[in-house]
Motif scaffolding. Structure first.
Motif, PDB file in Angstrom:
ATOM      1  N   GLY A  67       0.778  -1.235   0.000  1.00 48.08           N
ATOM      2  CA  GLY A  67       0.000   0.000   0.000  1.00 48.08           C
ATOM      3  C   GLY A  67       0.804   1.275   0.000  1.00 48.08           C
ATOM      4  O   GLY A  67       0.332   2.293   0.514  1.00 48.08           O
ATOM      5  N   THR A  68       2.001   1.263  -0.576  1.00 46.97           N
ATOM      6  CA  THR A  68       2.759   2.498  -0.787  1.00 46.97           C
ATOM      7  C   THR A  68       3.090   2.611  -2.269  1.00 46.97           C
ATOM      8  O   THR A  68       3.117   1.609  -2.991  1.00 46.97           O
ATOM      9  CB  THR A  68       4.068   2.525   0.025  1.00 46.97           C
ATOM     10  OG1 THR A  68       4.958   1.522  -0.490  1.00 46.97           O
ATOM     11  CG2 THR A  68       3.799   2.258   1.508  1.00 46.97           C
ATOM     12  N   VAL A  69       3.369   3.838  -2.702  1.00 45.61           N
ATOM     13  CA  VAL A  69       3.658   4.060  -4.116  1.00 45.61           C
ATOM     14  C   VAL A  69       4.913   3.294  -4.527  1.00 45.61           C
ATOM     15  O   VAL A  69       4.938   2.632  -5.575  1.00 45.61           O
ATOM     16  CB  VAL A  69       3.821   5.564  -4.408  1.00 45.61           C
ATOM     17  CG1 VAL A  69       4.334   5.779  -5.828  1.00 45.61           C
ATOM     18  CG2 VAL A  69       2.489   6.287  -4.227  1.00 45.61           C
ATOM     19  N   TRP A  70       5.961   3.346  -3.705  1.00 41.07           N
ATOM     20  CA  TRP A  70       7.210   2.697  -4.087  1.00 41.07           C
ATOM     21  C   TRP A  70       7.093   1.182  -4.072  1.00 41.07           C
ATOM     22  O   TRP A  70       7.711   0.499  -4.904  1.00 41.07           O
ATOM     23  CB  TRP A  70       8.351   3.176  -3.195  1.00 41.07           C
ATOM     24  CG  TRP A  70       8.746   4.576  -3.540  1.00 41.07           C
ATOM     25  CD1 TRP A  70       8.532   5.707  -2.801  1.00 41.07           C
ATOM     26  CD2 TRP A  70       9.381   5.008  -4.747  1.00 41.07           C
ATOM     27  NE1 TRP A  70       8.980   6.818  -3.469  1.00 41.07           N
ATOM     28  CE2 TRP A  70       9.514   6.421  -4.664  1.00 41.07           C
ATOM     29  CE3 TRP A  70       9.837   4.362  -5.890  1.00 41.07           C
ATOM     30  CZ2 TRP A  70      10.091   7.178  -5.682  1.00 41.07           C
ATOM     31  CZ3 TRP A  70      10.410   5.111  -6.904  1.00 41.07           C
ATOM     32  CH2 TRP A  70      10.536   6.493  -6.793  1.00 41.07           C
ATOM     33  N   ALA A  71       6.318   0.648  -3.133  1.00 43.97           N
ATOM     34  CA  ALA A  71       6.086  -0.802  -3.145  1.00 43.97           C
ATOM     35  C   ALA A  71       5.330  -1.201  -4.416  1.00 43.97           C
ATOM     36  O   ALA A  71       5.616  -2.246  -5.014  1.00 43.97           O
ATOM     37  CB  ALA A  71       5.291  -1.216  -1.910  1.00 43.97           C
ATOM     38  N   LEU A  72       4.398  -0.356  -4.838  1.00 49.31           N
ATOM     39  CA  LEU A  72       3.648  -0.622  -6.066  1.00 49.31           C
ATOM     40  C   LEU A  72       4.577  -0.591  -7.282  1.00 49.31           C
ATOM     41  O   LEU A  72       4.500  -1.459  -8.163  1.00 49.31           O
ATOM     42  CB  LEU A  72       2.543   0.428  -6.212  1.00 49.31           C
ATOM     43  CG  LEU A  72       1.406   0.135  -7.205  1.00 49.31           C
ATOM     44  CD1 LEU A  72       0.543  -1.007  -6.713  1.00 49.31           C
ATOM     45  CD2 LEU A  72       0.562   1.384  -7.408  1.00 49.31           C
ATOM     46  N   TYR A  73       5.477   0.384  -7.315  1.00 50.81           N
ATOM     47  CA  TYR A  73       6.387   0.509  -8.458  1.00 50.81           C
ATOM     48  C   TYR A  73       7.392  -0.644  -8.515  1.00 50.81           C
ATOM     49  O   TYR A  73       7.623  -1.229  -9.577  1.00 50.81           O
ATOM     50  CB  TYR A  73       7.145   1.837  -8.377  1.00 50.81           C
ATOM     51  CG  TYR A  73       6.333   3.051  -8.765  1.00 50.81           C
ATOM     52  CD1 TYR A  73       5.044   2.929  -9.296  1.00 50.81           C
ATOM     53  CD2 TYR A  73       6.842   4.330  -8.611  1.00 50.81           C
ATOM     54  CE1 TYR A  73       4.303   4.050  -9.640  1.00 50.81           C
ATOM     55  CE2 TYR A  73       6.121   5.462  -8.962  1.00 50.81           C
ATOM     56  CZ  TYR A  73       4.844   5.312  -9.478  1.00 50.81           C
ATOM     57  OH  TYR A  73       4.122   6.418  -9.830  1.00 50.81           O
ATOM     58  N   ILE A  74       8.016  -0.952  -7.386  1.00 50.30           N
ATOM     59  CA  ILE A  74       9.009  -2.035  -7.380  1.00 50.30           C
ATOM     60  C   ILE A  74       8.324  -3.373  -7.633  1.00 50.30           C
ATOM     61  O   ILE A  74       8.809  -4.213  -8.396  1.00 50.30           O
ATOM     62  CB  ILE A  74       9.782  -2.049  -6.046  1.00 50.30           C
ATOM     63  CG1 ILE A  74      10.597  -0.759  -5.914  1.00 50.30           C
ATOM     64  CG2 ILE A  74      10.706  -3.272  -5.976  1.00 50.30           C
ATOM     65  CD1 ILE A  74      11.243  -0.578  -4.548  1.00 50.30           C
ATOM     66  N   GLY A  75       7.181  -3.567  -6.988  1.00 49.13           N
ATOM     67  CA  GLY A  75       6.453  -4.823  -7.164  1.00 49.13           C
ATOM     68  C   GLY A  75       6.018  -5.036  -8.594  1.00 49.13           C
ATOM     69  O   GLY A  75       6.166  -6.134  -9.141  1.00 49.13           O
ATOM     70  N   HIS A  76       5.500  -3.976  -9.231  1.00 55.79           N
ATOM     71  CA  HIS A  76       5.009  -4.109 -10.606  1.00 55.79           C
ATOM     72  C   HIS A  76       6.142  -4.043 -11.637  1.00 55.79           C
ATOM     73  O   HIS A  76       6.207  -4.875 -12.542  1.00 55.79           O
ATOM     74  CB  HIS A  76       3.970  -3.022 -10.901  1.00 55.79           C
ATOM     75  CG  HIS A  76       2.591  -3.384 -10.460  1.00 55.79           C
ATOM     76  ND1 HIS A  76       2.256  -3.559  -9.128  1.00 55.79           N
ATOM     77  CD2 HIS A  76       1.451  -3.631 -11.167  1.00 55.79           C
ATOM     78  CE1 HIS A  76       0.970  -3.887  -9.041  1.00 55.79           C
ATOM     79  NE2 HIS A  76       0.468  -3.944 -10.258  1.00 55.79           N
ATOM     80  N   GLY A  77       7.013  -3.053 -11.516  1.00 56.99           N
ATOM     81  CA  GLY A  77       8.047  -2.880 -12.527  1.00 56.99           C
ATOM     82  C   GLY A  77       9.115  -3.955 -12.500  1.00 56.99           C
ATOM     83  O   GLY A  77       9.420  -4.578 -13.531  1.00 56.99           O
ATOM     84  N   LEU A  78       9.686  -4.213 -11.324  1.00 60.84           N
ATOM     85  CA  LEU A  78      10.796  -5.158 -11.214  1.00 60.84           C
ATOM     86  C   LEU A  78      10.326  -6.603 -11.143  1.00 60.84           C
ATOM     87  O   LEU A  78      10.797  -7.467 -11.909  1.00 60.84           O
ATOM     88  CB  LEU A  78      11.636  -4.823  -9.976  1.00 60.84           C
ATOM     89  CG  LEU A  78      12.814  -5.764  -9.698  1.00 60.84           C
ATOM     90  CD1 LEU A  78      13.837  -5.699 -10.820  1.00 60.84           C
ATOM     91  CD2 LEU A  78      13.469  -5.424  -8.355  1.00 60.84           C
ATOM     92  N   LEU A  79       9.386  -6.886 -10.233  1.00 56.93           N
ATOM     93  CA  LEU A  79       9.046  -8.281  -9.951  1.00 56.93           C
ATOM     94  C   LEU A  79       7.954  -8.836 -10.865  1.00 56.93           C
ATOM     95  O   LEU A  79       8.085  -9.945 -11.380  1.00 56.93           O
ATOM     96  CB  LEU A  79       8.637  -8.417  -8.474  1.00 56.93           C
ATOM     97  CG  LEU A  79       9.771  -8.137  -7.486  1.00 56.93           C
ATOM     98  CD1 LEU A  79       9.248  -8.111  -6.054  1.00 56.93           C
ATOM     99  CD2 LEU A  79      10.880  -9.176  -7.626  1.00 56.93           C
ATOM    100  N   ILE A  80       6.876  -8.098 -11.075  1.00 57.92           N
ATOM    101  CA  ILE A  80       5.820  -8.585 -11.979  1.00 57.92           C
ATOM    102  C   ILE A  80       6.249  -8.425 -13.436  1.00 57.92           C
ATOM    103  O   ILE A  80       6.019  -9.307 -14.264  1.00 57.92           O
ATOM    104  CB  ILE A  80       4.495  -7.840 -11.731  1.00 57.92           C
ATOM    105  CG1 ILE A  80       3.983  -8.105 -10.317  1.00 57.92           C
ATOM    106  CG2 ILE A  80       3.436  -8.274 -12.745  1.00 57.92           C
ATOM    107  CD1 ILE A  80       2.726  -7.336  -9.946  1.00 57.92           C
TER     108      ILE A  80
END
Length: 419
Positions: free
Chosen positions: A111-124
């Motif tokens: 639920g943070t912007v950076w977690a969303l970015y790292i989770g989506h961009g790098l891992l997903i």
């Protein structure tokens, strides 16, 4: 007197030398099932765009950038992961992607912007779908030589099966439990890919006669151009066609919400669009087998251009359902047709880097289109400028494709004239 028998014997020999078999279709259907699960991951941010924006108290372009990062990561990751799959095998590569995708969804759910970015961009994106989509596309292309277009269209339809199945279910889930628990739960569901990998078999070796594909390639030229120059033009075309492709794909639910259309109806519209895309993709696959990859891309892009104009002119819910259906029919065959075009024009041994490179530029176009549309909405408080920009990019794509297809037709005419 010897002409007809020799031709018949040649045809029989070509059929006998074909690498296609029942196992080829088993590989294609198994890949379709895997992609139907993996392509559901980016849809959570699409369906939940307004909810995530409200929860994070930020601009729409900030959240839509997460979807853009998935496409960028998917494209960039396909190049090294295609290389890796050639060395450690398709099973291990896709297993790595599956585990990373599940981890990315879990991280994004914090639920943070950076977690969303790292989770989506790098891992997903980069390590997840990057290790799944392009390597599986290359893998299946090596199982087929006569019906490659049909097979690649079928497996690429995993994106649309995901689009048919998941948006409505995800919208209901978000209402009941919220977007964060839903992301975590879908991450667990993605792990169902792992047991499917035990059924993947090594692709067959291509017969010795299998070469670069069609006669569009000369000894050291492609469409009368240097091979890498032709590749650059194909990549530019893929970027330009995927910018408009991304706008309805990433913003349709939010667009409907801005018009006062209920979120459940917007999710249903997205499902209808992707259902039409799934049905039409089978048509485009057969079209590519008959007319080639580049002509298929051009035909699909022309229909996409006409359909996206409809989003500029229509605000009625029934009309938007019709426009979304037409858009799904138009864009559905474009991405697999680029892969068919590469296999038509270049040797099989170059597929492991040329196909992911074209996919990278295509996914970059998807990423840019998704983010750019959100940015234009933040600035103009309307989706009209976003759809207008999509029309312009689509026209640029058609100009590039017209040049490439004209080179193909011209070279065929020269061969006939000199025969």
């Amino acid at each position: 007197m010897t002409g007809p028998p020799n031709e018949e014997t040649s045809v029989q020999r070509d059929i006998a030398a074909s690498i296609e078999s029942r196992q080829s279709w088993h590989a294609a259907l198994l890949t379709l099932a895997i992609l139907s699960l993996s392509f559901g991951s980016p849809l959570l941010a699409v369906v939940g765009l307004r909810d995530i924006q409200a929860s994070l108290h930020t601009d729409r372009s900030v959240v839509s950038l997460a979807t853009a990062l998935v496409w960028i990561g998917n494209g960039l990751g396909g190049i090294p992961m295609g290389w890796l799959a050639d060395r450690i095998g398709i099973r291990k590569t896709v297993a790595i992607g599956t585990l990373c995708m599940a981890a990315g969804l879990a991280l994004s759910s914090l639920g943070t912007v950076w977690a969303l970015y790292i989770g989506h961009g790098l891992l997903i994106g980069l390590l997840g779908n990057g290790a799944i989509y392009a390597p599986l596309l290359i893998y299946v292309s090596r199982w087929f030589d006569r019906r490659r277009g049909t097979a690649l269209a079928l497996i690429s339809s995993g994106q649309y099966i995901a689009g048919m199945l998941w948006p409505t279910l995800l919208e209901v889930g978000m209402k009941r439990v919220g977007w964060q628990p839903l992301m975590l739960g879908y991450g667990v569901m993605v792990l169902a890919i792992l047991p499917l990998l035990t059924l993947l078999r090594p692709a067959p070796e291509a017969p010795p006669a299998a070469g670069a594909g069609t006669g569009a390639r000369g000894a050291d030229r492609v469409l009368g151009l240097r091979p890498n120059l032709a590749m650059v033009l194909i990549c530019m075309a893929s970027f330009c066609c995927c910018v408009p492709m991304a706008i309805p794909s990433s913003h349709l639910v939010a667009f409907c919400g801005d018009l006062g259309i209920r979120a459940s109806h917007g999710a249903a519209m997205l499902s209808v669009m992707l259902t039409c895309a799934f049905i039409a993709r089978q048509f485009w696959g057969a079209f590519a087998d008959r007319f080639g990859g580049l002509r298929t891309v051009m035909a699909g892009s022309a229909l996409q251009a006409m359909a996206i104009c409809g989003f500029l002119l229509t605000r009625d819910e029934v009309g938007l359902f019709a426009v979304a259906s037409a858009f799904g029919f138009g864009f559905s065959g474009i991405i697999p047709a680029y892969s068919v075009a590469i296999r038509d024009l270049y040797p099989s041994r170059e597929a492991s880097w040329r196909i992911p490179t074209v996919l990278m530029t295509a996914m970059s176009g998807m990423a840019f289109g998704s983010w750019f549309a959100g940015k234009l909405v933040d600035v103009f408080l309307s989706y009209r400028p976003a759809f207008a920009s999509g029309v312009l990019f689509n026209l640029a794509n058609l100009a590039l494709l017209a040049f490439l297809v004209s080179r193909m037709t011209r070279r065929r005419g020269l061969r006939v004239a000199t025969a």
